[in-house]
Design a protein around this motif. Structure first.
Motif, PDB file in Angstrom:
ATOM      1  N   ASN A  90       0.639  -1.193   0.064  1.00 48.17           N
ATOM      2  CA  ASN A  90      -0.035   0.036   0.088  1.00 48.17           C
ATOM      3  C   ASN A  90       0.814   1.451   0.083  1.00 48.17           C
ATOM      4  O   ASN A  90       1.996   1.180   0.346  1.00 48.17           O
ATOM      5  N   GLY A  91       0.204   2.162  -0.344  1.00 47.47           N
ATOM      6  CA  GLY A  91       0.951   3.551  -0.305  1.00 47.47           C
ATOM      7  C   GLY A  91       2.035   3.911  -1.543  1.00 47.47           C
ATOM      8  O   GLY A  91       2.759   4.750  -1.607  1.00 47.47           O
ATOM      9  N   ILE A  92       1.759   3.341  -2.476  1.00 48.21           N
ATOM     10  CA  ILE A  92       2.521   3.153  -3.835  1.00 48.21           C
ATOM     11  C   ILE A  92       1.830   3.795  -4.903  1.00 48.21           C
ATOM     12  O   ILE A  92       0.923   2.860  -5.100  1.00 48.21           O
ATOM     13  N   TRP A  93       2.166   4.788  -5.713  1.00 50.50           N
ATOM     14  CA  TRP A  93       1.342   5.040  -6.848  1.00 50.50           C
ATOM     15  C   TRP A  93       1.589   4.067  -7.994  1.00 50.50           C
ATOM     16  O   TRP A  93       2.840   3.873  -8.253  1.00 50.50           O
ATOM     17  N   ARG A  94       0.854   3.783  -8.729  1.00 50.72           N
ATOM     18  CA  ARG A  94       1.123   2.874  -9.984  1.00 50.72           C
ATOM     19  C   ARG A  94       0.416   3.224 -11.192  1.00 50.72           C
ATOM     20  O   ARG A  94      -0.796   3.821 -11.241  1.00 50.72           O
ATOM     21  N   GLU A  95       1.271   2.982 -12.440  1.00 49.38           N
ATOM     22  CA  GLU A  95       0.678   3.452 -13.448  1.00 49.38           C
ATOM     23  C   GLU A  95       1.099   2.212 -14.364  1.00 49.38           C
ATOM     24  O   GLU A  95       2.355   2.041 -14.584  1.00 49.38           O
ATOM     25  N   LEU A  96       0.275   1.630 -15.332  1.00 46.79           N
ATOM     26  CA  LEU A  96       0.551   0.453 -16.258  1.00 46.79           C
ATOM     27  C   LEU A  96       0.555   1.110 -17.682  1.00 46.79           C
ATOM     28  O   LEU A  96      -0.385   1.651 -18.112  1.00 46.79           O
ATOM     29  N   LYS A  97       1.864   0.891 -18.262  1.00 43.59           N
ATOM     30  CA  LYS A  97       2.008   1.371 -19.616  1.00 43.59           C
ATOM     31  C   LYS A  97       2.631   0.502 -20.697  1.00 43.59           C
ATOM     32  O   LYS A  97       3.033  -0.588 -20.205  1.00 43.59           O
ATOM     33  N   ASN A  98       2.642   0.692 -21.825  1.00 43.75           N
ATOM     34  CA  ASN A  98       3.412   0.100 -22.926  1.00 43.75           C
ATOM     35  C   ASN A  98       2.841  -1.401 -22.845  1.00 43.75           C
ATOM     36  O   ASN A  98       3.771  -2.221 -22.897  1.00 43.75           O
ATOM     37  N   PHE A  99       1.710  -1.709 -23.112  1.00 40.45           N
ATOM     38  CA  PHE A  99       1.184  -2.961 -23.216  1.00 40.45           C
ATOM     39  C   PHE A  99       1.385  -3.385 -24.623  1.00 40.45           C
ATOM     40  O   PHE A  99       1.167  -2.886 -25.437  1.00 40.45           O
ATOM     41  N   SER A 100       1.903  -4.664 -24.584  1.00 42.48           N
ATOM     42  CA  SER A 100       2.293  -5.330 -25.827  1.00 42.48           C
ATOM     43  C   SER A 100       0.914  -5.835 -26.573  1.00 42.48           C
ATOM     44  O   SER A 100       0.091  -5.985 -25.602  1.00 42.48           O
ATOM     45  N   SER A 101       1.041  -5.996 -27.716  1.00 44.71           N
ATOM     46  CA  SER A 101      -0.382  -6.711 -28.325  1.00 44.71           C
ATOM     47  C   SER A 101      -0.566  -8.135 -27.882  1.00 44.71           C
ATOM     48  O   SER A 101       0.142  -8.886 -27.376  1.00 44.71           O
ATOM     49  N   GLY A 102      -1.859  -8.060 -27.126  1.00 42.23           N
ATOM     50  CA  GLY A 102      -2.147  -9.419 -26.673  1.00 42.23           C
ATOM     51  C   GLY A 102      -1.891  -9.777 -25.258  1.00 42.23           C
ATOM     52  O   GLY A 102      -1.836 -10.917 -24.704  1.00 42.23           O
ATOM     53  N   SER A 103      -1.238  -8.702 -24.652  1.00 44.91           N
ATOM     54  CA  SER A 103      -0.833  -8.582 -23.310  1.00 44.91           C
ATOM     55  C   SER A 103      -2.037  -8.936 -22.310  1.00 44.91           C
ATOM     56  O   SER A 103      -3.040  -8.588 -22.637  1.00 44.91           O
ATOM     57  N   VAL A 104      -1.874  -9.687 -21.390  1.00 44.68           N
ATOM     58  CA  VAL A 104      -2.774 -10.006 -20.235  1.00 44.68           C
ATOM     59  C   VAL A 104      -2.075  -9.871 -18.800  1.00 44.68           C
ATOM     60  O   VAL A 104      -1.080 -10.245 -18.455  1.00 44.68           O
ATOM     61  N   CYS A 105      -2.719  -8.977 -17.881  1.00 40.57           N
ATOM     62  CA  CYS A 105      -1.873  -8.768 -16.726  1.00 40.57           C
ATOM     63  C   CYS A 105      -2.993  -9.046 -15.787  1.00 40.57           C
ATOM     64  O   CYS A 105      -4.208  -8.571 -15.492  1.00 40.57           O
ATOM     65  N   LEU A 106      -2.654  -9.984 -14.662  1.00 40.77           N
ATOM     66  CA  LEU A 106      -3.146 -10.770 -13.596  1.00 40.77           C
ATOM     67  C   LEU A 106      -3.034  -9.743 -12.454  1.00 40.77           C
ATOM     68  O   LEU A 106      -1.899  -9.534 -12.346  1.00 40.77           O
ATOM     69  N   VAL A 107      -4.240  -9.528 -11.659  1.00 38.27           N
ATOM     70  CA  VAL A 107      -3.987  -8.795 -10.595  1.00 38.27           C
ATOM     71  C   VAL A 107      -4.668  -9.813  -9.291  1.00 38.27           C
ATOM     72  O   VAL A 107      -5.788  -9.989  -9.393  1.00 38.27           O
ATOM     73  N   VAL A 108      -3.752 -10.035  -8.254  1.00 38.51           N
ATOM     74  CA  VAL A 108      -4.430 -10.582  -7.021  1.00 38.51           C
ATOM     75  C   VAL A 108      -4.332  -9.641  -6.065  1.00 38.51           C
ATOM     76  O   VAL A 108      -3.238  -8.960  -5.700  1.00 38.51           O
ATOM     77  N   ALA A 109      -5.443  -9.378  -5.333  1.00 40.25           N
ATOM     78  CA  ALA A 109      -5.413  -8.337  -4.443  1.00 40.25           C
ATOM     79  C   ALA A 109      -5.939  -8.862  -3.072  1.00 40.25           C
ATOM     80  O   ALA A 109      -6.356  -9.867  -2.634  1.00 40.25           O
ATOM     81  N   SER A 110      -5.417  -8.137  -1.929  1.00 35.33           N
ATOM     82  CA  SER A 110      -5.650  -8.359  -0.575  1.00 35.33           C
ATOM     83  C   SER A 110      -6.837  -7.998  -0.134  1.00 35.33           C
ATOM     84  O   SER A 110      -7.274  -8.321   1.192  1.00 35.33           O
ATOM     85  N   ASP A 111      -7.869  -7.399  -0.814  1.00 36.96           N
ATOM     86  CA  ASP A 111      -8.888  -7.125  -0.331  1.00 36.96           C
ATOM     87  C   ASP A 111      -9.952  -6.931  -1.672  1.00 36.96           C
ATOM     88  O   ASP A 111      -9.687  -6.820  -2.781  1.00 36.96           O
ATOM     89  N   VAL A 112     -11.407  -6.910  -1.433  1.00 37.68           N
ATOM     90  CA  VAL A 112     -12.195  -6.555  -2.348  1.00 37.68           C
ATOM     91  C   VAL A 112     -12.241  -5.180  -2.955  1.00 37.68           C
ATOM     92  O   VAL A 112     -11.734  -4.140  -2.040  1.00 37.68           O
ATOM     93  N   PHE A 113     -12.841  -4.687  -3.855  1.00 37.22           N
ATOM     94  CA  PHE A 113     -12.963  -3.308  -4.178  1.00 37.22           C
ATOM     95  C   PHE A 113     -13.551  -2.405  -3.184  1.00 37.22           C
ATOM     96  O   PHE A 113     -14.785  -2.766  -2.716  1.00 37.22           O
ATOM     97  N   GLU A 114     -12.824  -1.521  -2.770  1.00 38.28           N
ATOM     98  CA  GLU A 114     -13.497  -0.309  -1.959  1.00 38.28           C
ATOM     99  C   GLU A 114     -13.201   0.818  -2.572  1.00 38.28           C
ATOM    100  O   GLU A 114     -11.912   1.174  -1.998  1.00 38.28           O
ATOM    101  N   GLU A 115     -13.904   1.813  -2.883  1.00 34.71           N
ATOM    102  CA  GLU A 115     -13.497   3.060  -3.649  1.00 34.71           C
ATOM    103  C   GLU A 115     -12.862   4.139  -2.441  1.00 34.71           C
ATOM    104  O   GLU A 115     -12.043   4.581  -2.847  1.00 34.71           O
ATOM    105  N   ALA A 116     -13.346   3.811  -1.336  1.00 33.98           N
ATOM    106  CA  ALA A 116     -12.526   4.727  -0.237  1.00 33.98           C
ATOM    107  C   ALA A 116     -10.923   4.290  -0.022  1.00 33.98           C
ATOM    108  O   ALA A 116     -10.261   5.243   0.532  1.00 33.98           O
TER     109      ALA A 116
END
Length: 131
Positions: A90-116
């Protein structure tokens, strides 16, 4: 900056390789899994930080760059191996860029979505991270 490249166990087989993400791979209980795909050329994803949530990102196919910022320094990590993941605390700003054609990014998260939990404005992030 609290990020880490983690090797995911790889079981090699002439019929195809298999990698497994279990509790020994990520240091948190997995509560949410999602993936990004069909990202158009030049598009960017992310552009936020989390107050509490931790994430583990894997390039299942293709490659992409993850630009990370902790408020003091910026670092770019290229993910392009399905047996390596990027642990982002936590506390790290992240931006994902330069996706190659056909790329797939899997994200495993420690909690469910919470906008707050999101910090979506970079200036707000900088103000919080320098406290």
């Amino acid at each position: 900056m609290e990020i880490k490249i983690v090797n995911i166990p790889k079981i090699e087989d002439p019929r195809g390789n298999l990698s497994v993400i279990e509790k020994e791979v990520v240091p948190f209980e997995i509560k949410r899994v999602y993936y990004l795909y069909d990202v158009p050329a030049g598009a960017e994803r992310g552009g936020h930080a989390h107050k509490k949530l931790q994430q583990f990102l894997v390039a299942l196919s293709g490659s992409f760059d993850v630009v990370l910022n902790d408020g003091k320094q910026e670092k770019t990590v290229t993910l392009n191996k399905p047996y390596e993941g990027l642990l982002i605390t936590n506390g790290i700003w992240r931006e994902l860029k330069n996706f190659s054609s056909g790329s797939v990014c899997l994200v495993v998260a420690s909690d469910v979505f919470e906008e707050a939990d999101y910090i979506r404005d970079f200036e707000d992030f900088l103000a919080i991270s320098t406290q």
